[in-house]
Motif scaffolding. Structure first.
Motif: not given
Length: 400
Positions: A144-150, A334-335, A59-64
């Motif tokens: 893991p490289a992100p799809r988005i950073v939040l 995106p961020s 699944g997607p990778v999300v950075w927080l």
């Protein structure tokens, strides 16, 4: 577990650490993450940074992201958990960010969704160096490289209120140190000296003209003198003086014009005073403009609103600064960043709320971030910040 995260918050608030020195904070973060199921923990990333990774299948990778550092401010809140470190305080709410992200990590591991969550606990945001130091330490190669950073930032708003906008959200920032070099002497004979304090004082007054001449730009720059140092005794004219400035701009062109203007004005003051040397002008602690990716920002804010969270669109960017955007820029993804209230809503009158909406500013009687009296209410700020981060993360994990 919210009571536990409130205890963690109080501990962090009582034991702040300055930028790049967040060793005890990082150990606490790593220990708390390791106590949660499924989290892989790496310490000492970019100095004192901590990275947690939660794998829950394809699944997607999300950075927080949360920042960890305090400020060189003497606390004046009177709280029973006030800072125990003289001259150091969590005056910007980074203790809320850390405790809230840990709470979000707990919820995400207790109810996992397919994909990967990477939790970044970043050092040294206040100096603008922390995000880049983690990137320089191989963040994109090691995890893991992100799809988005939040990311999110607590502020002196009603608890849970979410403010954001697509595009430019926050200003670029530069710190400036100007050293005026004069000729010292006795206060009774100023004609034998070249007074660097007078140069500095006159410069501080004149520099206001620099921003006044850019009022036609879309977002006027802000230039503030935060410190002026000179001399040791009333009867001594010093050899040098120092002015510390904070510059906030919204475009590359505006920043270049302001930098040129500061240099020119400082040199002109020294020349007018007959200084023996030109002043030294140094620019440091640079933060880039914080840009929220259009499309992705609207989608995340819509997901928060759909979860009945109070979202208020911002008409204009704010003059505060962040290094959060370095992560998305380096990863070319995106961020999305938002501000969230951390104060008891009962403290805000209708007049206060009207002022905030019409002036896009905090009422003057509220302590703002970086104030020695800034004190979020953990009983309301933490549940709101945890829920908001979890909701945003899950909305991105479930996006096709």
């Amino acid at each position: 577990m919210i009571e536990h995260w409130q205890q963690v918050y109080r501990h962090l608030h009582a034991h702040p650490e300055l930028s790049g020195e967040e060793r005890a904070t990082a150990r606490l973060v790593a220990d708390e993450l390791r106590a949660l199921p499924g989290w892989e923990v790496t310490e000492n990333v970019g100095g004192t940074g901590v990275v947690g990774v939660l794998h829950s299948g394809p699944g997607p990778v999300v950075w927080l992201r949360a920042d960890m550092d305090g400020l060189p401010v003497q606390e004046e809140t009177g709280l029973d958990y006030a800072s125990t470190v003289p001259g150091v305080m969590h005056a910007c709410g980074h203790d809320v960010h850390v405790a809230a992200l840990l709470g979000a990590c707990e919820e995400l591991s207790a109810n996992p969704l397919p994909g990967t969550v990477v939790a970044l606990f970043q050092p040294a945001e206040e100096t603008g160096a922390g995000a880049q130091s983690m990137l320089n330490d191989g963040l994109l190669d090691r995890f893991p490289a992100p799809r988005i950073v939040l990311g999110q930032h607590v502020g002196p708003l009603p608890a849970g209120l979410i403010l954001s906008r697509p595009g430019t959200l926050m200003a670029a920032s530069d710190s400036v140190r100007i050293t005026f070099l004069g000729k010292g002497g006795h206060a009774s004979q100023p004609h034998t000296a070249v007074d660097p304090l007078l140069m500095a004082a006159t410069f501080v007054v004149r520099m206001q003209a620099l921003t006044a001449r850019q009022t036609a730009t879309a977002a006027t720059p802000v230039l503030t003198a935060g410190a002026l140092h000179a001399g040791t005794r009333p009867n001594i004219i010093a050899d040098s003086s120092e002015v510390l400035l904070s510059l906030r701009t919204f475009t590359d062109g505006s920043r270049a014009r302001m930098i040129e203007g500061i240099q020119r004005l400082a040199e002109a003051e020294a020349a007018a005073a007959g200084a023996p040397q030109e002043p030294k002008v140094e620019f440091y602690d640079h933060f880039p403009v914080t840009e929220n990716t259009p499309g992705d920002t609207e989608r995340v804010l819509a997901a928060l609103a759909a979860a009945s969270l109070p979202v208020m669109p911002m008409e204009n960017p704010i003059t505060g600064s962040e290094d959060f955007g370095a992560f998305g820029a380096a990863a070319e993804v995106p961020s999305v960043f938002w501000h969230i209230g951390g104060m008891d809503p009962a403290r805000f009158t209708q007049d206060d709320l009207h002022y905030m909406l019409t002036e896009s500013a905090l009422p003057p009687h509220y302590p703002s971030n970086h104030s020695p009296r800034f004190a979020p209410d953990p009983a309301q700020a933490l549940p709101a910040a945890i829920t908001t981060m979890v909701t945003a993360a899950r909305s991105e994990l479930t996006r096709p």
